[in-house]
Design an enzyme around this catalytic site. Structure first.
Site, mmCIF file in Angstrom:
data_model
loop_
_atom_site.group_PDB
_atom_site.id
_atom_site.type_symbol
_atom_site.label_atom_id
_atom_site.label_comp_id
_atom_site.label_asym_id
_atom_site.label_seq_id
_atom_site.Cartn_x
_atom_site.Cartn_y
_atom_site.Cartn_z
ATOM 1 N N SER A 144 0.536 -1.085 0.567
ATOM 2 C CA SER A 144 0.329 -0.061 0.387
ATOM 3 C C SER A 144 0.903 1.116 0.120
ATOM 4 C CB SER A 144 -0.921 0.066 1.059
ATOM 5 O OG SER A 144 -2.108 0.849 1.223
ATOM 6 N N TYR A 157 -2.272 -0.721 10.507
ATOM 7 C CA TYR A 157 -2.028 -0.604 9.734
ATOM 8 C C TYR A 157 -0.936 -0.683 8.564
ATOM 9 C CZ TYR A 157 -3.650 -1.061 4.163
ATOM 10 O OH TYR A 157 -4.062 -1.496 2.989
ATOM 11 N N LYS A 161 1.986 -2.966 6.545
ATOM 12 C CA LYS A 161 2.093 -2.475 4.928
ATOM 13 C C LYS A 161 3.834 -2.288 4.164
ATOM 14 C CE LYS A 161 -1.823 -3.626 3.429
ATOM 15 N NZ LYS A 161 -1.770 -5.049 2.492
HETATM 16 N N1 LIG Z 1 -8.679 0.003 -2.050
HETATM 17 C C1 LIG Z 1 -7.577 0.488 -1.607
HETATM 18 O O1 LIG Z 1 -7.614 1.582 -1.814
HETATM 19 C C2 LIG Z 1 -6.239 0.069 -1.145
HETATM 20 C C3 LIG Z 1 -5.259 0.503 -0.940
HETATM 21 C C4 LIG Z 1 -3.838 0.492 -0.800
HETATM 22 C C5 LIG Z 1 -3.743 -0.989 -0.712
HETATM 23 N N2 LIG Z 1 -4.739 -1.856 -0.844
HETATM 24 C C6 LIG Z 1 -4.662 -3.716 -0.056
HETATM 25 O O2 LIG Z 1 -5.196 -3.938 -1.686
HETATM 26 C C7 LIG Z 1 -5.732 -5.539 -1.119
HETATM 27 C C8 LIG Z 1 -6.851 -5.359 -1.090
HETATM 28 O O3 LIG Z 1 -7.453 -4.756 -0.823
HETATM 29 P P1 LIG Z 1 -8.300 -4.324 -0.893
HETATM 30 O O4 LIG Z 1 -9.159 -2.862 -1.632
HETATM 31 O O5 LIG Z 1 -9.138 -5.296 -2.483
HETATM 32 O O6 LIG Z 1 -10.185 -4.832 -0.301
HETATM 33 P P2 LIG Z 1 -10.698 -6.430 0.150
HETATM 34 O O7 LIG Z 1 -11.435 -5.659 1.165
HETATM 35 O O8 LIG Z 1 -12.052 -6.246 -1.082
HETATM 36 O O9 LIG Z 1 -9.939 -7.407 -0.227
HETATM 37 C C9 LIG Z 1 -9.349 -7.630 0.680
HETATM 38 C C10 LIG Z 1 -9.578 -9.123 1.631
HETATM 39 O O10 LIG Z 1 -9.155 -9.481 2.263
HETATM 40 C C11 LIG Z 1 -10.314 -10.870 2.292
HETATM 41 N N3 LIG Z 1 -9.274 -11.183 3.765
HETATM 42 C C12 LIG Z 1 -9.050 -10.954 5.304
HETATM 43 N N4 LIG Z 1 -9.049 -11.019 6.341
HETATM 44 C C13 LIG Z 1 -8.513 -12.021 5.728
HETATM 45 C C14 LIG Z 1 -8.221 -14.038 6.093
HETATM 46 N N5 LIG Z 1 -7.797 -13.651 6.797
HETATM 47 N N6 LIG Z 1 -8.328 -14.791 5.250
HETATM 48 C C15 LIG Z 1 -8.878 -14.535 3.728
HETATM 49 N N7 LIG Z 1 -9.458 -13.638 3.092
HETATM 50 C C16 LIG Z 1 -9.041 -12.256 4.072
HETATM 51 C C17 LIG Z 1 -11.055 -10.228 2.227
HETATM 52 O O11 LIG Z 1 -12.310 -11.028 3.045
HETATM 53 C C18 LIG Z 1 -11.030 -9.343 1.160
HETATM 54 O O12 LIG Z 1 -11.680 -9.857 0.279
HETATM 55 C C19 LIG Z 1 -4.598 -5.463 0.589
HETATM 56 O O13 LIG Z 1 -4.059 -5.835 0.416
HETATM 57 C C20 LIG Z 1 -5.196 -4.428 0.764
HETATM 58 O O14 LIG Z 1 -4.686 -3.620 1.999
HETATM 59 C C21 LIG Z 1 -5.968 -1.561 -1.102
#
Ligand SMILES: NC(=O)c1ccc[n+]([C@@H]2O[C@H](COP(=O)([O-])OP(=O)(O)OC[C@H]3O[C@@H](n4cnc5c(N)ncnc54)[C@H](O)[C@@H]3O)[C@@H](O)[C@H]2O)c1
Length: 255
Positions: A144, A157, A161
């Site tokens: 992230s 968090y 990251k």
């Molecule tokens: N959306 C953003 O703006 C953003 C920004 C920076 C980084 N990210 C990163 O992108 C990645 C995906 O996140 P996203 O934005 O698609 O959100 P999201 O919440 O849709 O995806 C995260 C997924 O991880 C799964 N998860 C959580 N705990 C779990 C566990 N114990 N076992 C199995 N699965 C589990 C959730 O069920 C979900 O499907 C993450 O690593 C997040 O930190 C997202």
């Protein structure tokens, strides 16, 4: 669409929603057989339907990323069902939106067990499997912008990251000799269930549009495209790299 991953087998964690879902769909659309990991209490149905509609192949792979035994068993199962393992995308994470004062020990442990230890176990087990199979492979760890910048409700968090970005770089350095590339993608603001609360806050969209150089929130498919690039042979000379995919968000400091 190109078929850069024909005949290859991939595991994508947290692939029931958001960036993981878009990545699973992208890899399957380009020919990979994809193990779609999701938490056991959730449903991968939407991702599996999207992959089917795109003409791809995938299977459901429930496992809680906090449970090392379950994650190890999942890696073995994907390799068994697919006949091999070529790619791991470590994407599952939580972001509970807590100030540092409100972050209990339990919440801290949950964050690190999911985001850091889960990522470590799936990537290292994936690497062990690829080494045993002897054909190399590629791993992408989803980190992230929070590896670089702090935020009032994401302090713990941010630490997870920072750890993920450095683990990816360090793993790349030791796995290169096995023909395994490891790279890190650092998303900015992307429209997914994780960011939904943040983006709903009053004036949030206005703030992001002003800060982000490209003037808009990213789509999960745009992150999937970067992840697919790093897995593909188009990135054959790229390892231990971190790719910031934030459309010029964090460079735009308000000085
Ligand atoms: N959306 C953003 O703006 C953003 C920004 C920076 C980084 N990210 C990163 O992108 C990645 C995906 O996140 P996203 O934005 O698609 O959100 P999201 O919440 O849709 O995806 C995260 C997924 O991880 C799964 N998860 C959580 N705990 C779990 C566990 N114990 N076992 C199995 N699965 C589990 C959730 O069920 C979900 O499907 C993450 O690593 C997040 O930190 C997202």
């Amino acid at each position: 669409m190109e078929r850069r991953f024909a005949g290859k087998v991939a595991l994508v964690t947290g692939a029931g929603t958001g960036i993981g879902q878009a990545t699973a769909v992208r890899l399957a659309s380009e020919g990979a057989l994809v193990g779609v990991n999701r938490k056991p209490d959730l449903d991968a149905g939407e991702t599996l339907s999207l992959i089917k509609a795109a003409g791809g192949e995938a299977f459901d792979m429930p496992a809680d990323m906090r449970d090392p035994k379950a994650v190890k068993a999942m890696v073995a199962e994907v390799a068994k069902r697919g006949g091999r393992l070529d790619y791991v995308v470590s994407n599952a994470a939580i972001n509970p939106d807590l100030t540092w004062e409100d972050t209990s020990i339990e919440a801290f442990d949950d964050l690190y067990q999911t985001n850091v230890r889960g990522a470590w176990v799936v990537c290292t087990e994936g690497a062990r499997q690829m080494i045993a199979e002897g054909h190399g492979g590629a791993i992408v760890m989803v980190s992230s912008i929070s590896a670089h910048v702090g935020a009032p409700t994401q302090v713990a968090y941010c630490g997870t990251k920072g750890a993920v970005s450095m683990l990816g770089k360090a793993l790349g350095a030791v796995l290169g000799k096995h023909g395994i590339r490891v790279n890190v993608v650092e998303p900015g603001a992307v429209a997914t269930p994780m960011s939904a609360g943040l983006l709903r806050a009053p004036d949030a969209l206005k703030y992001y549009r002003e800060r982000i150089a490209l003037g808009r929130i990213g789509a999960p498919s745009e992150l999937a495209a970067s992840i697919a690039f790093l897995l593909s042979d188009d990135a054959s000379y790229v390892t231990s790299a971190t790719l910031l995919v934030d459309a010029g968000f964090i460079v735009n400091a308000e000085l």
